[in-house]
Design a protein around this motif. Structure first.
Motif, PDB file in Angstrom:
ATOM      1  N   GLY A  28      -7.003   0.163   2.093  1.00  0.00           N
ATOM      2  CA  GLY A  28      -6.219   0.075   0.871  1.00  0.00           C
ATOM      3  C   GLY A  28      -6.950   0.643  -0.334  1.00  0.00           C
ATOM      4  O   GLY A  28      -8.031   1.217  -0.226  1.00  0.00           O
ATOM      5  N   ARG A  29      -6.346   0.459  -1.495  1.00  0.00           N
ATOM      6  CA  ARG A  29      -6.875   1.019  -2.736  1.00  0.00           C
ATOM      7  C   ARG A  29      -7.686  -0.008  -3.522  1.00  0.00           C
ATOM      8  O   ARG A  29      -7.451  -1.211  -3.421  1.00  0.00           O
ATOM      9  CB  ARG A  29      -5.729   1.491  -3.639  1.00  0.00           C
ATOM     10  N   CYS A  30      -8.590   0.522  -4.326  1.00  0.00           N
ATOM     11  CA  CYS A  30      -9.218  -0.254  -5.386  1.00  0.00           C
ATOM     12  C   CYS A  30      -8.926   0.483  -6.676  1.00  0.00           C
ATOM     13  O   CYS A  30      -9.435   1.584  -6.908  1.00  0.00           O
ATOM     14  CB  CYS A  30     -10.724  -0.378  -5.174  1.00  0.00           C
ATOM     15  N   LEU A  31      -8.082  -0.095  -7.506  1.00  0.00           N
ATOM     16  CA  LEU A  31      -7.626   0.583  -8.722  1.00  0.00           C
ATOM     17  C   LEU A  31      -8.452   0.228  -9.949  1.00  0.00           C
ATOM     18  O   LEU A  31      -8.170   0.706 -11.046  1.00  0.00           O
ATOM     19  CB  LEU A  31      -6.143   0.250  -8.963  1.00  0.00           C
ATOM     20  N   GLU A  52     -15.079  -2.590  -7.313  1.00  0.00           N
ATOM     21  CA  GLU A  52     -15.234  -1.908  -6.030  1.00  0.00           C
ATOM     22  C   GLU A  52     -16.185  -2.635  -5.080  1.00  0.00           C
ATOM     23  O   GLU A  52     -15.915  -2.747  -3.880  1.00  0.00           O
ATOM     24  CB  GLU A  52     -15.719  -0.474  -6.259  1.00  0.00           C
ATOM     25  N   TYR A  87     -14.446  -5.469  -3.514  1.00  0.00           N
ATOM     26  CA  TYR A  87     -13.430  -4.984  -2.582  1.00  0.00           C
ATOM     27  C   TYR A  87     -14.063  -4.560  -1.255  1.00  0.00           C
ATOM     28  O   TYR A  87     -13.528  -4.838  -0.178  1.00  0.00           O
ATOM     29  CB  TYR A  87     -12.638  -3.833  -3.200  1.00  0.00           C
ATOM     30  N   LEU A  90       0.809  -1.216   0.000  1.00  0.00           N
ATOM     31  CA  LEU A  90       0.000   0.000   0.000  1.00  0.00           C
ATOM     32  C   LEU A  90       0.841   1.264   0.000  1.00  0.00           C
ATOM     33  O   LEU A  90       0.564   2.209  -0.743  1.00  0.00           O
ATOM     34  CB  LEU A  90      -0.934   0.005   1.218  1.00  0.00           C
ATOM     35  N   SER A 122      -8.496  -5.337   1.327  1.00  0.00           N
ATOM     36  CA  SER A 122      -9.686  -5.336   0.470  1.00  0.00           C
ATOM     37  C   SER A 122      -9.548  -6.189  -0.782  1.00  0.00           C
ATOM     38  O   SER A 122     -10.530  -6.336  -1.522  1.00  0.00           O
ATOM     39  CB  SER A 122     -10.027  -3.895   0.057  1.00  0.00           C
ATOM     40  N   VAL A 123      -8.390  -6.719  -1.031  1.00  0.00           N
ATOM     41  CA  VAL A 123      -8.137  -7.443  -2.281  1.00  0.00           C
ATOM     42  C   VAL A 123      -8.613  -8.891  -2.135  1.00  0.00           C
ATOM     43  O   VAL A 123      -8.064  -9.648  -1.323  1.00  0.00           O
ATOM     44  CB  VAL A 123      -6.646  -7.411  -2.639  1.00  0.00           C
ATOM     45  N   GLU A 136      -2.312  -1.805  -3.918  1.00  0.00           N
ATOM     46  CA  GLU A 136      -3.655  -1.843  -3.362  1.00  0.00           C
ATOM     47  C   GLU A 136      -3.694  -2.262  -1.892  1.00  0.00           C
ATOM     48  O   GLU A 136      -4.721  -2.135  -1.243  1.00  0.00           O
ATOM     49  CB  GLU A 136      -4.536  -2.793  -4.178  1.00  0.00           C
ATOM     50  N   GLY A 172      -7.483   6.484  -5.066  1.00  0.00           N
ATOM     51  CA  GLY A 172      -8.060   5.155  -5.113  1.00  0.00           C
ATOM     52  C   GLY A 172      -8.330   4.525  -3.774  1.00  0.00           C
ATOM     53  O   GLY A 172      -8.838   3.397  -3.717  1.00  0.00           O
TER      54      GLY A 172
END
Length: 260
Positions: free
Chosen positions: A106-109, A114, A117, A65, A74-75, A70, A151
């Protein structure tokens, strides 16, 4: 307020293990560390005990991260990796006797992913809270502004409150960062005044530069007063990037500052 210092951003003039004593000399009886995992548990325990401070919060390891990835929480494909990260976190958190553990969403790219995630993050958050309640450790999660971290999945105050309502878990509370929420244009007065029972940890820095109080346009003294007048009873952490040597940026503490 029960103040603490973030040793990941403050007192960086010296190595991490020396920052405990630095913080104590400046009047902090409590500290937090974003990711303490580069140091051994044994060395961290010795440093905190020698300085006579408590460590009130750490983060669960977040994978890639902080280098633009990400993260873990959340992945969907990384649930096993998150479980291993949580195991490591629990080892540190229990040995260090922390009060709370923070989970970074974290991110969702990929916007198309989404929903999945969010589901994964909620599952991991509940899993964490269930595991930590056995150790009497609170689980928190925070919203981070998307200017500094594009993100990032949880980035609005509404995300905090809606997720709290959906999960309705006795061991989950929001970590409310005044800097991040101000960067997103949120109503800090409203949140601190009306949501204090849903907040488990507070952090602050001035904005937009994330420096010490007085380096930006955020009315931090007013927010401190709102916090003191509220029902919030947790810690308020200075998590800023000092614009000069850390000891020279502590005038906002007033009489709390101890002679070095």
């Amino acid at each position: 307020m029960k103040l603490c210092a973030n040793l990941s951003l403050m007192f960086t003039e010296v190595p991490l293990l020396e920052r405990f004593a630095k913080a104590r000399a400046c009047g902090f009886e409590s500290v937090e560390i974003q990711f303490p995992y580069e140091e051994s548990v044994e060395d961290l325990v010795k440093a905190k005990e020698a300085a006579q401070v408590e460590i009130v919060l750490i983060n669960v390891p977040a994978g890639d991260l902080m280098t633009g990835g990400e993260g873990l929480a959340s992945v969907p494909e990384l649930t096993e990796d998150y479980s291993q990260a949580l195991d490591l976190c629990i080892q540190y958190a229990t040995a260090l006797e922390v009060k709370a553990v923070n989970v970074l969403a974290g991110r969702c790219l990929d916007a198309e992913k989404e929903t999945k995630y969010w589901q994964t993050f909620e599952w991991n958050l509940v899993k964490t809270a269930d595991a930590l309640v056995e150790h009497n450790i609170l689980t928190t999660f925070e919203a981070i502004n998307t200017k500094d971290m594009p993100g990032f999945l949880v980035h609005r105050a509404e995300h905090l409150w809606s997720l709290m309502d959906r999960l309705n878990h006795s061991n989950i509370k929001a970590q409310y960062d005044l800097y991040h929420m101000a960067m997103m244009g949120e109503n800090l007065w409203h949140d601190l005044s009306t949501k204090s029972d849903q907040i488990g940890h507070i952090q602050f820095a001035d904005m937009p530069g994330r420096g010490e109080p007085g380096t930006g346009g955020l009315a931090l003294k007013q927010f401190f007063q709102i916090i003191e007048d509220s029902t919030y009873g947790g810690y308020v952490a200075a998590e800023y990037k000092p614009t000069q040597q850390t000891e020279e940026t502590l005038n906002w503490m007033g009489p709390r500052v101890m002679p070095s």
